[in-house]
Design an enzyme around this catalytic site. Sequence first.
Site, PDB file in Angstrom:
ATOM      1  N   GLU A 190     -23.554   9.446  19.975  1.00  9.17           N
ATOM      2  CA  GLU A 190     -22.116   9.058  20.237  1.00  9.17           C
ATOM      3  C   GLU A 190     -22.482   7.790  21.417  1.00  9.17           C
ATOM      4  O   GLU A 190     -21.656   6.726  21.381  1.00  9.17           O
ATOM      5  CB  GLU A 190     -21.242  10.071  20.560  1.00  9.17           C
ATOM      6  CG  GLU A 190     -21.035  10.754  19.334  1.00  9.17           C
ATOM      7  CD  GLU A 190     -20.485  10.270  18.234  1.00  9.17           C
ATOM      8  OE1 GLU A 190     -20.081   9.072  18.357  1.00  9.17           O
ATOM      9  OE2 GLU A 190     -20.871  10.858  16.925  1.00  9.17           O
ATOM     10  N   PRO A 237       0.693  -1.186   0.096  1.00  4.09           N
ATOM     11  CA  PRO A 237      -0.206  -0.299  -0.083  1.00  4.09           C
ATOM     12  C   PRO A 237       0.798   1.326   0.077  1.00  4.09           C
ATOM     13  O   PRO A 237       1.871   1.279   0.342  1.00  4.09           O
ATOM     14  CB  PRO A 237      -0.858  -0.169   1.338  1.00  4.09           C
ATOM     15  CG  PRO A 237      -0.652  -1.548   1.779  1.00  4.09           C
ATOM     16  CD  PRO A 237       0.504  -1.955   1.186  1.00  4.09           C
ATOM     17  N   THR A 292       3.816   2.617   2.784  1.00  2.00           N
ATOM     18  CA  THR A 292       4.457   1.571   3.797  1.00  2.00           C
ATOM     19  C   THR A 292       6.145   1.571   3.666  1.00  2.00           C
ATOM     20  O   THR A 292       6.888   0.976   4.361  1.00  2.00           O
ATOM     21  CB  THR A 292       4.103   0.353   3.290  1.00  2.00           C
ATOM     22  OG1 THR A 292       4.432   0.003   1.907  1.00  2.00           O
ATOM     23  CG2 THR A 292       2.577   0.197   3.519  1.00  2.00           C
ATOM     24  N   GLY A 293       6.598   2.443   2.767  1.00  2.00           N
ATOM     25  CA  GLY A 293       8.283   2.459   2.835  1.00  2.00           C
ATOM     26  C   GLY A 293       8.816   1.778   1.649  1.00  2.00           C
ATOM     27  O   GLY A 293      10.123   1.560   1.891  1.00  2.00           O
TER      28      GLY A 293
END
Length: 649
Positions: free
Chosen positions: A466, A245, A248-249
């Site tokens: 909520e 993706p 991610t590096g």
Amino acid sequence: MLIHSKYSMLGAPMDNNNYNNNGYNNNDRRNGGNGGGNNNRRGIRPSHIILGLLIAVVITYLGVTFFKSCYNKATTSEISYSAFLEMIENDEIESVKYSSSRIIITPKKQPLSGLKMTYYTGYIYDEETFTKLKGLKDVEISAAIEDTGASIMDFILVYILPFVAIYIVIGFVFRKVASSGGMMGVGKSNAKVYMEQKTGVTFRDVAGQDEAKESVREIVDFLHNPLKYTAIGAKLPKGALLVGPPGTGKTLLAKAVAGEAGGPFFSLSGSDFVEMFVGVGASRVRDLFKQAQQSAPCIIFIDEIDAIGKSRDTRYGGNDEREQTLNQLLAEMDGFDSSKGVLILAATNRPEVLDKALLRPGRFDRRIIVDKPDLRGRLETLRVHSKDVLMDDSVDLDAIALATAGAVGSDLANIINEAAINAVKSGRRAVTQADLFESVEVVIAGKEKKDRILSKEEKRMVAYHEVGHALITCLMKDAEPVQKITIVPRTMGSLGYTMQVPEEEKFLQTRDELVAKIVTLLGGRAAEEIVFNTVTTGASNDIERATKIARTMVAQYGMSEEFGVMGLESVESQYLDGRAVLNCSDKTSALLDEEVKRMLREYYVKAKELLSANLMCLDRVSEYLIEKETITGKEFMRIVNEVKGTLND
């Protein structure tokens, strides 16, 4: 990390921000070898001397002739025949020359001393005029010899020389184009070349990708110690494809490989091959591999290779220029010798669109998955990005790693940076745990918008919505616990949200856990209907997410009694948006929609039943939330336990 019920404004975007990896300065490669010395300079050849002399002679002759022609034109002027007759009457003529076409007159009185000015007029033979001329004293009358050289030179200068000059210039340009690989170097590779000391990245800078690092570390070891592998008959892989993706590096990992290998690193993007001129991409591929083989051992890194490597069928569209570039890349990967130490790395987040010929063994021999980090990987990544940030003793990176499930490296880097910025704004000299949790919310939901004032009725609706989510989580055993509830609006479109943090990271989810998620998501809408006897637009994001989970349960996970273990959808874009494609007929698709609708209706009824049975808890927590605007998970559970204890008494 899960955030349920971003109680959204109508039409507000709900996308999350992405953080880009830190960039590195692109430095051009300096001359290697002998320090860029002049060892390769050639001596001056005799042919060069002769050519230079010839050019000098021609230029000198043309220059002299040109200036002579200009001088003659400047000192010669045309007059009328009547003016010539008037000069005869006034005895102003020094000499007259007759030619076949004109009469050349030299006057006695010159306009400037040292400058001999002459005039000419059309030739008309007149005996009376000729007799008058002969009668004048000291007038020289002669016949002029026709000088055709000037006219020929004028013709050469005006008509021939410009075309010769244009021809020489065009020839020079085309020779330069041919030597540079295309028009103005357009066919030359745009790869940025990093040397060992310029990448500035090693494996220590890459965290959370242990499996990917292990795969590329073997390649680096091969580059360092080739004899160890060749002795047993092993060959260096020609290429490795980094898949994962965004954020991610992948690019960082490729630079780390270059930094560890210690050789030249050719870095460029797939789009760098594409130009408006046909054939440029193929030319750049040839030039890139030529440079790489001259610099071997080295590494070529092509980022976003899907820009040129898409499948050559009509499904993804056709483009002749892109296909020529891909064909040239395939040919070059087949043609170069891997024993010389040239390794090709490529990165993409769309492997499903790549051409099959590009992925076969012998081209990209390895596919290295650079996926989202797990809990341990997120913790290591947070430590890497926080090593240069001043941290308070209260900081617990383990809790932040647990709260950021699904985050990639760029998200975690952004969280650390936002926490540091928030600490500076608050006047602190170190980052606290509160800063880190606030930055998690900033990255996911945006900054607080305290200037947006809700009406009392809207505030009550948001609060009950909520708390409806939160109350469901403590009533269902498979739900994740609540970390925080707030009704403070955020810049990314939410009027409030409920944050859930898992107690531990899981890689599988049971059917009961997915059902609990759906019931929790629908709990906000159920609370609105129970308390206010109406519904609002704030549940749009909840409904969208609940529908997606229910549809996935039926179409992909086989968790439906109607369809059983039948796969109706397949994921097409796994590493981007997870887009699914139907693999069934229209009739089956209609039945799928009916099953999803039935499940959502069933779980919505369940949410209403749970909240109706605990209406006192819903009212008490909502009143407290309206007063405080933000409460923690501990405060929420304390109120719930107090109410339940009162009821039991």
